[in-house]
Design a protein around this motif. Structure first.
Motif, short mmCIF file in Angstrom:
data_model
loop_
_atom_site.label_atom_id
_atom_site.label_comp_id
_atom_site.label_asym_id
_atom_site.label_seq_id
_atom_site.Cartn_x
_atom_site.Cartn_y
_atom_site.Cartn_z
N HIS A 406 43.04 -21.47 10.16
CA HIS A 406 43.60 -22.71 10.69
C HIS A 406 42.94 -23.06 12.03
N THR A 407 42.71 -22.04 12.85
CA THR A 407 42.09 -22.27 14.15
C THR A 407 40.67 -22.79 13.99
N ILE A 408 39.90 -22.20 13.06
CA ILE A 408 38.53 -22.66 12.83
C ILE A 408 38.53 -24.11 12.36
N GLY A 409 39.42 -24.44 11.42
CA GLY A 409 39.51 -25.82 10.95
C GLY A 409 39.82 -26.79 12.08
N ASN A 410 40.71 -26.39 12.99
CA ASN A 410 41.04 -27.24 14.12
C ASN A 410 39.86 -27.35 15.08
N LEU A 411 39.16 -26.24 15.28
CA LEU A 411 38.01 -26.22 16.18
C LEU A 411 36.89 -27.12 15.67
N ILE A 412 36.71 -27.16 14.35
CA ILE A 412 35.70 -28.04 13.77
C ILE A 412 35.97 -29.50 14.14
N GLY A 413 37.24 -29.91 14.02
CA GLY A 413 37.59 -31.29 14.38
C GLY A 413 37.32 -31.56 15.85
N HIS A 414 37.64 -30.60 16.72
CA HIS A 414 37.42 -30.78 18.16
C HIS A 414 35.93 -30.93 18.48
N LEU A 415 35.10 -30.08 17.90
CA LEU A 415 33.66 -30.13 18.19
C LEU A 415 33.01 -31.39 17.64
N LEU A 416 33.46 -31.82 16.46
CA LEU A 416 32.93 -33.08 15.92
C LEU A 416 33.30 -34.25 16.83
N ALA A 417 34.50 -34.19 17.42
CA ALA A 417 34.92 -35.26 18.33
C ALA A 417 34.04 -35.29 19.58
N GLN A 418 33.40 -34.16 19.92
CA GLN A 418 32.49 -34.12 21.06
C GLN A 418 31.07 -34.49 20.67
N GLY A 419 30.85 -34.89 19.42
CA GLY A 419 29.52 -35.29 18.99
C GLY A 419 28.61 -34.13 18.63
N LYS A 420 29.16 -32.98 18.38
CA LYS A 420 28.35 -31.80 18.09
C LYS A 420 28.27 -31.56 16.58
N SER A 421 27.24 -30.80 16.19
CA SER A 421 27.10 -30.33 14.80
C SER A 421 27.57 -28.90 14.72
N ILE A 422 28.12 -28.52 13.60
CA ILE A 422 28.71 -27.20 13.44
C ILE A 422 28.09 -26.51 12.23
N LEU A 423 27.66 -25.28 12.42
CA LEU A 423 27.21 -24.45 11.32
C LEU A 423 28.29 -23.42 11.02
N VAL A 424 28.73 -23.36 9.79
CA VAL A 424 29.77 -22.43 9.37
C VAL A 424 29.16 -21.44 8.39
N THR A 425 29.27 -20.16 8.65
CA THR A 425 28.76 -19.14 7.73
C THR A 425 29.87 -18.15 7.42
N ALA A 426 29.76 -17.52 6.30
CA ALA A 426 30.73 -16.50 5.89
C ALA A 426 30.06 -15.56 4.92
N GLN A 427 30.62 -14.38 4.78
CA GLN A 427 30.04 -13.40 3.86
C GLN A 427 30.23 -13.80 2.42
N THR A 428 31.30 -14.54 2.12
CA THR A 428 31.57 -14.93 0.74
C THR A 428 31.83 -16.43 0.67
N ALA A 429 31.52 -16.99 -0.50
CA ALA A 429 31.80 -18.41 -0.72
C ALA A 429 33.30 -18.67 -0.78
N LYS A 430 34.07 -17.68 -1.24
CA LYS A 430 35.52 -17.85 -1.33
C LYS A 430 36.12 -18.13 0.04
N ALA A 431 35.64 -17.41 1.07
CA ALA A 431 36.17 -17.63 2.41
C ALA A 431 35.92 -19.06 2.88
N LEU A 432 34.77 -19.60 2.52
CA LEU A 432 34.46 -20.98 2.92
C LEU A 432 35.29 -21.99 2.15
#
Length: 471
Positions: A406-432
């Motif tokens: 939940h925190t990561i999802g919220n953080l994504i919205g905050h960073l997008l609001a600042q005009g930034k791009s976000i790279l999200v990685t995970a060990q498994t596709a299920k986590a994403l």
């Protein structure tokens, strides 16, 4: 001072490499991989096709489809005429077995006496058998080929089912350059190497409408299986660097022809200039102290852990060529006091290249009014955002169910609001996929898969994805 810091960074990644090697020992025997298919075992049948790369004017031309495996059509044995059906012994309809018939049968005459009837007593029966055998013989050869092709098709169905079940832990590769050697490891003592050295990631697709399996190229480069040699006493790691550089610059493919063969010949001479042998056909002998290499292309499933070592090797090779590093490495290596004066972090938010600008984003002071969140947040989540703003990196740990996703999802919205791009990685596709559910629906269309190799991942939430404010 910069050399000292680079040395610390290099030591850090060497430690990660050694730790990975201790945790995940390299698979040195091909038979120990989860699945292996020799292309030499592929039957000669119209339902099976291989498309090999070619080199035109020193440029490799690699087809998108490397292998096509359709489900072959099998047929029943021609039915025998009624005059001989009762005379045929079992398995007459099996193309792998010869036909046999009873030379005589017992029957009852009009007086209820038992009599013996010979097969050859009836000329019509003998003629019908001869005509049927001719039809059957014409059916046998193509049917045997079709059934062999069907078994090969079933092998790919098994691989496809395995990938569907455990695809987050496995990857499919095409490989060649079979290397055989009995040597000494600094960790394991006397070992046997019996494994291909030239590998490339590929993709398996299935079309149920045909039905057929196809093997496709990916954008992953071919790799030298360097983990085979990491702790060998008779090989210095530096001796393989020229071959790695040659592979990176020339793009040799495991299914390639003369150019790939020339690369493999150079490789065996690199390993052992005096004793190394390149064989013109696969060897059936056990591994010996003489290093040998031959061509025998295979498809194999392997666990994804090998990619960690390759990534760390690439980072180590790149350290001396870089002039800038993320400041988060200073925190990890304990060199923060020396970092600013070293020049290694200068210009990381300035007018350099796009890659350099993306390495570290300079701190910007936020008031809480500047923290824009699309979902509810508690004080701990707000603290994470404040600390990320000031330090450039934050480590968040916690057991399941404590709100990390939940925190990561919220953080994504905050960073997008600042005009930034976000790279999200995970060990498994299920986590994403779980994380995608925590991203506000209005922002989900901005997700773009940039490294997923399969068609389904393109343009969707894949194993490694990026979010951009421009969509």
């Amino acid at each position: 001072m910069s050399n000292v810091i680079k040395s610390k960074v290099r030591q850090l990644y060497h430690f990660l490499k050694e730790a990975n090697q201790l945790r995940f020992r390299p698979v040195r025997v091909l038979g120990e991989q989860p699945k292996v298919v020799r292309l030499a075992d592929m039957p000669s049948h119209p339902s099976m096709q291989v498309f090999r790369p070619v080199r035109v004017e020193n440029t490799p031309e690699i087809p998108d489809t490397l292998l096509r495996i359709k489900r072959p059509t099998t047929t029943r044995c021609p039915a025998p005429p009624q005059t001989i059906t009762s005379w045929l012994l079992p398995n007459w309809d099996d193309p792998s077995k010869a036909v046999a018939y009873a030379e005589s049968l017992n029957a009852t005459d009009d007086d209820d006496k038992t009599i013996t009837i010979l097969f050859d007593d009836d000329e019509q029966r003998v003629s019908d058998y001869a005509d049927w055998i001719e039809l059957r013989n014409a059916w046998v050869a193509p049917e045997l080929a079709a059934r062999k092709a069907m078994r090969f098709f079933e092998v790919f169905y098994d691989i496809y089912s395995t990938i569907e079940k455990d695809g987050e832990q496995l990857e499919l590769l095409v490989a060649d350059g079979h290397f055989s050697w009995q040597t000494t490891s600094g960790v394991d003592g006397l070992i046997v190497i019996d494994h291909p050295v030239l590998l490339k990631r590929i993709e398996l697709r299935f079309d149920p409408n045909v039905p057929e399996f196809t093997i496709h190229e990916t954008d992953r480069e071919a790799e030298l299986y360097g983990s085979l040699f990491v702790d060998l006493q008779d090989i210095a790691p530096a001796t393989l660097q020229n071959r790695k550089s040659d592979l990176e610059s020339s793009g040799y493919h495991p299914l390639g022809w003369e150019d790939t063969e020339a690369f493999l010949k150079a490789f065996i001479q690199t390993v052992s200039p005096l004793n190394g042998e390149f064989l013109n056909k696969p060897s059936t002998e056990a591994a010996s102290t003489t290093p040998r290499l031959w061509r025998d292309p295979v498809l194999l499933l392997r666990k994804r852990v090998a990619g960690i070592a390759n990534a760390v090797d690439a980072i180590i090779d790149d350290i001396d060529h870089r002039s800038m590093f993320p400041s988060s490495l200073a925190q990890i290596t304990g060199t923060m006091d020396s970092w600013e004066g070293s020049g290694l972090s200068e210009g990381l938010g300035g007018s350099g290249s796009g890659t350099e600008q993306a390495a570290v984003i300079p701190p910007v002071v936020f008031n809480d009014d500047d923290i824009l969140l699309a979902k509810e947040a508690n004080d701990a989540q707000l603290q994470i955002i404040r600390r990320l703003n000031h330090s450039g990196s934050v480590l968040v740990q916690g057991p399941p169910g404590t709100g990390k996703t939940h925190t990561i999802g919220n953080l994504i919205g905050h960073l997008l609001a600042q005009g930034k791009s976000i790279l999200v990685t995970a060990q498994t596709a299920k986590a994403l996929r779980v994380l995608l559910g925590e991203v506000p629906k209005e922002l989900q269309p901005l997700c773009v898969s940039v490294l997923g190799s399969d068609n389904d991942a393109r343009g969707n939430w894949g194993p490694q994805s990026a979010l951009s404010p421009s969509g």
